[in-house]
Design a protein around this motif. Structure first.
Motif, mmCIF file in Angstrom:
data_model
loop_
_atom_site.group_PDB
_atom_site.id
_atom_site.type_symbol
_atom_site.label_atom_id
_atom_site.label_comp_id
_atom_site.label_asym_id
_atom_site.label_seq_id
_atom_site.Cartn_x
_atom_site.Cartn_y
_atom_site.Cartn_z
ATOM 1 N N LYS A 6 0.889 -1.249 0.055
ATOM 2 C CA LYS A 6 -0.084 0.035 -0.076
ATOM 3 C C LYS A 6 0.932 1.459 -0.107
ATOM 4 C CE LYS A 6 -3.736 2.263 2.504
ATOM 5 N NZ LYS A 6 -4.571 2.088 3.713
ATOM 6 N N ASN A 7 0.614 2.286 -1.009
ATOM 7 C CA ASN A 7 1.311 3.475 -1.146
ATOM 8 C C ASN A 7 0.377 4.575 -0.380
ATOM 9 O OD1 ASN A 7 3.460 2.453 -2.425
ATOM 10 N ND2 ASN A 7 2.089 2.427 -4.317
ATOM 11 N N GLU A 40 15.426 4.847 12.147
ATOM 12 C CA GLU A 40 14.634 3.365 11.974
ATOM 13 C C GLU A 40 15.318 2.416 11.522
ATOM 14 O OE1 GLU A 40 10.800 5.409 12.713
ATOM 15 O OE2 GLU A 40 11.640 3.205 13.076
ATOM 16 N N LEU A 41 15.032 1.190 11.885
ATOM 17 C CA LEU A 41 15.723 -0.046 11.585
ATOM 18 C C LEU A 41 15.283 -0.333 10.244
ATOM 19 C CD1 LEU A 41 17.271 -2.901 11.803
ATOM 20 C CD2 LEU A 41 14.968 -3.567 12.733
ATOM 21 N N ILE A 42 16.273 -0.748 9.080
ATOM 22 C CA ILE A 42 15.816 -0.987 7.802
ATOM 23 C C ILE A 42 16.377 -2.362 7.474
ATOM 24 C CG2 ILE A 42 15.800 1.415 6.825
ATOM 25 C CD1 ILE A 42 18.627 0.708 5.692
ATOM 26 N N ILE A 43 15.531 -3.157 6.449
ATOM 27 C CA ILE A 43 15.746 -4.482 6.002
ATOM 28 C C ILE A 43 16.010 -4.335 4.444
ATOM 29 C CG2 ILE A 43 15.436 -6.800 5.974
ATOM 30 C CD1 ILE A 43 15.859 -5.927 8.738
ATOM 31 N N PRO A 44 17.241 -4.204 4.145
ATOM 32 C CA PRO A 44 17.330 -3.990 2.560
ATOM 33 C C PRO A 44 17.244 -5.510 1.778
ATOM 34 C CG PRO A 44 19.449 -3.762 3.506
ATOM 35 C CD PRO A 44 18.341 -3.949 4.695
ATOM 36 N N TYR A 75 13.024 -2.130 3.549
ATOM 37 C CA TYR A 75 11.792 -2.146 4.307
ATOM 38 C C TYR A 75 12.042 -1.575 5.561
ATOM 39 C CZ TYR A 75 9.877 -5.451 0.918
ATOM 40 O OH TYR A 75 9.562 -5.942 -0.122
ATOM 41 N N VAL A 76 11.164 -0.518 5.942
ATOM 42 C CA VAL A 76 11.634 0.447 7.151
ATOM 43 C C VAL A 76 10.739 0.085 8.368
ATOM 44 C CG1 VAL A 76 11.592 2.980 8.237
ATOM 45 C CG2 VAL A 76 12.208 2.271 5.406
ATOM 46 N N ASP A 77 11.438 -0.362 9.442
ATOM 47 C CA ASP A 77 10.809 -0.734 10.676
ATOM 48 C C ASP A 77 10.131 0.520 11.141
ATOM 49 O OD1 ASP A 77 9.565 -2.179 12.575
ATOM 50 O OD2 ASP A 77 11.469 -1.986 13.900
ATOM 51 N N GLY A 78 8.876 1.144 10.375
ATOM 52 C CA GLY A 78 8.264 2.513 11.149
ATOM 53 C C GLY A 78 7.427 3.001 9.804
ATOM 54 N N ASP A 79 6.793 3.890 10.193
ATOM 55 C CA ASP A 79 5.653 4.641 9.534
ATOM 56 C C ASP A 79 6.070 5.931 9.209
ATOM 57 O OD1 ASP A 79 3.828 4.562 7.436
ATOM 58 O OD2 ASP A 79 2.163 4.760 9.001
ATOM 59 N N ASN A 80 7.149 6.527 9.649
ATOM 60 C CA ASN A 80 7.370 8.045 9.509
ATOM 61 C C ASN A 80 8.151 8.580 8.224
ATOM 62 O OD1 ASN A 80 6.555 8.427 12.397
ATOM 63 N ND2 ASN A 80 8.109 7.125 12.747
ATOM 64 N N LEU A 81 8.334 7.655 7.422
ATOM 65 C CA LEU A 81 9.324 7.860 6.178
ATOM 66 C C LEU A 81 8.672 9.060 5.223
ATOM 67 C CD1 LEU A 81 12.124 7.126 4.765
ATOM 68 C CD2 LEU A 81 10.797 5.714 3.209
ATOM 69 N N ASP A 82 7.225 8.992 5.082
ATOM 70 C CA ASP A 82 6.730 9.911 4.057
ATOM 71 C C ASP A 82 5.669 10.815 4.971
ATOM 72 O OD1 ASP A 82 4.759 8.264 4.950
ATOM 73 O OD2 ASP A 82 4.175 7.428 3.067
ATOM 74 N N VAL A 98 3.271 10.361 6.753
ATOM 75 C CA VAL A 98 1.872 9.900 6.980
ATOM 76 C C VAL A 98 1.967 8.614 8.021
ATOM 77 C CG1 VAL A 98 -0.186 9.062 6.147
ATOM 78 C CG2 VAL A 98 1.166 11.040 4.845
ATOM 79 N N TYR A 99 1.334 8.598 9.116
ATOM 80 C CA TYR A 99 1.345 7.633 10.064
ATOM 81 C C TYR A 99 0.087 6.690 9.886
ATOM 82 C CZ TYR A 99 2.600 5.005 14.149
ATOM 83 O OH TYR A 99 2.644 3.971 15.053
ATOM 84 N N ARG A 100 0.024 5.514 9.508
ATOM 85 C CA ARG A 100 -0.861 4.644 9.552
ATOM 86 C C ARG A 100 -0.696 3.326 10.289
ATOM 87 N NH1 ARG A 100 -2.827 5.795 3.191
ATOM 88 N NH2 ARG A 100 -3.602 8.034 3.295
ATOM 89 N N GLN A 101 0.223 3.192 10.740
ATOM 90 C CA GLN A 101 0.706 2.023 11.571
ATOM 91 C C GLN A 101 0.986 0.701 10.537
ATOM 92 O OE1 GLN A 101 -2.736 1.264 14.240
ATOM 93 N NE2 GLN A 101 -1.837 2.649 15.974
ATOM 94 N N THR A 102 1.541 1.343 9.449
ATOM 95 C CA THR A 102 2.053 0.249 8.517
ATOM 96 C C THR A 102 3.551 0.335 8.235
ATOM 97 O OG1 THR A 102 1.463 1.604 6.694
ATOM 98 C CG2 THR A 102 -0.068 -0.116 7.495
ATOM 99 N N SER A 103 4.484 -0.402 7.763
ATOM 100 C CA SER A 103 5.777 -0.024 7.601
ATOM 101 C C SER A 103 5.922 0.618 6.345
ATOM 102 C CB SER A 103 6.565 -1.329 7.630
ATOM 103 O OG SER A 103 6.439 -1.866 8.871
ATOM 104 N N ASP A 104 6.875 1.545 6.291
ATOM 105 C CA ASP A 104 7.149 2.103 4.858
ATOM 106 C C ASP A 104 8.138 1.372 4.104
ATOM 107 O OD1 ASP A 104 5.252 4.502 5.007
ATOM 108 O OD2 ASP A 104 6.707 5.459 6.325
#
Length: 348
Positions: A58-59, A178-182, A205-212, A214-220
């Motif tokens: 989801k974007n 944030e933690l990332i998994i490349p 894959y970012v362990d958080g939802d702050n990258l953009d 917009v906080y929707r409790q999903t991972s950015d």
């Protein structure tokens, strides 16, 4: 967890460098010949950063922007198929809701535009070479690889309520970590013994939802597609391109060729020995059995039992000499003595 990983990344880098102080190592052929191999390399790259993943999901924004990103890495090759790579990437991510989603829905969000400055992104990745284009060459020219790892990303976010409005700080100009998994795929092309062309695509894959913002409790997530150059360090050829299976095959083939050559030489020697033996038998042939070889026998077909000389001819036997015995009697002596007495000498 983030703090632990943040402390572990530099430690891992130090261990990689300290545990392998030299940029090369030696491998040995089955013949005992040492071959130097380069195991350390550095790479630089540049490409495109986008705040989406080609793997779906989801974007938060309908219109993503492609921005320039750049990176560098240091890599240690442990085997021809496995290495550890310490990556660093910087750049910018952005997007807005100036267009509807592909489904036709119109975006409805309190945030309709964002811009993220990726201050730093560091990760330690395991890289596995999946495929060599030609498995039966000691060194190949194209490699496909996959990578996966973990790391940290630090970024600052600015957002706007409208697609064209002024951007404001999302977290008070604070750098969010944030933690990332490349996870990535790539292809390498060997340009020379020391330089590779590196093409790849990595999804983080970012362990958080702050990258953009917009906080929707999903991972950015965000992606980085890049092209760059890799430079091998130290003497010798690159271990990543070294193919021990093909090298062993070549050595076995070379050994077989050497064995075939030796067998050919042995067969030729046997044939030569047989010819020499036949020639020797011909030289020693004695048809008439007189003890002189035919090639030296000037009198062939000598009858059996004939005594011959060195030329094979019969020896000439001299005629026997008969000696008569003369007996001188007393009468004979008297006659001789009388004759001597009666000798007269005319002295003139």
């Amino acid at each position: 967890m983030k703090k632990i990983l943040f402390k572990c990344l530099p430690l891992a880098a130090v261990l990689m460098i300290a545990g392998n102080a030299q940029a090369q190592e030696m491998t040995t052929m089955s013949t005992g010949t040492p071959i130097p191999l380069s195991t350390w390399s550095i790479g630089v790259n540049g490409g495109v950063l986008v705040p989406i993943s080609p793997l779906g999901g989801k974007n938060d924004f309908s219109n993503f922007k492609a921005n320039f990103g750049y990176g560098l890495y240091i890599k240690k090759q442990f085997t021809p198929n496995f290495s550890l790579r310490l990556d660093g990437v910087r750049g910018k991510l952005s997007g807005d809701n100036s267009e509807p989603f592909e489904s036709g829905l119109t975006p409805s969000s309190a945030v309709n535009r964002f811009e993220t400055d990726l201050t730093y992104s560091g990760s330690l990745n395991a890289v596995v070479n999946l495929l060599n284009i030609d498995m039966f060459k000691k060194e190949n020219y194209v490699q496909l690889y996959a990578s996966a790892g973990a790391g940290l990303a630090g970024y600052k976010v600015k957002t706007s309520a409208t697609s064209t409005g002024t951007l404001v700080d999302y977290a008070g100009d604070k750098t969010i970590s944030e933690l990332i998994i490349p996870v990535g795929l790539g292809a390498k092309f060997r340009v020379s013994d020391k330089i590779n062309l590196d093409l790849g695509w990595t999804v983080n894959y970012v362990d958080g939802d702050n990258l953009d913002g917009v906080y929707r409790q999903t991972s950015d997530r965000y992606s980085y597609g890049y092209a760059g150059l890799e430079f091998a360090l130290g003497a010798g050829k690159q271990k990543a391109w070294h193919n021990p299976v093909a090298l062993t095959y070549d050595e076995a083939l070379s050994a077989k060729q050497t064995a075939n050559a030796l067998k050919g030489e042995l067969d030729a020697t046997k044939a030569e020995n047989a010819k020499l033996r036949a020639d020797l038998n011909d030289l020693l042939k004695d048809t008439d059995g007189d003890g002189v070889a035919d090639k030296l026998d000037k009198c062939p077909d000598t009858p059996a039992g004939t005594v011959v000389d060195g030329a094979g001819c019969p020896l000439k036997v001299p005629a026997p000499v008969v000696q008569e015995k003369i007996i001188v009697t007393e009468a004979d002596r008297k006659v001789v003595a009388d004759a001597i007495k009666n000798l007269e000498f005319d002295l003139g």
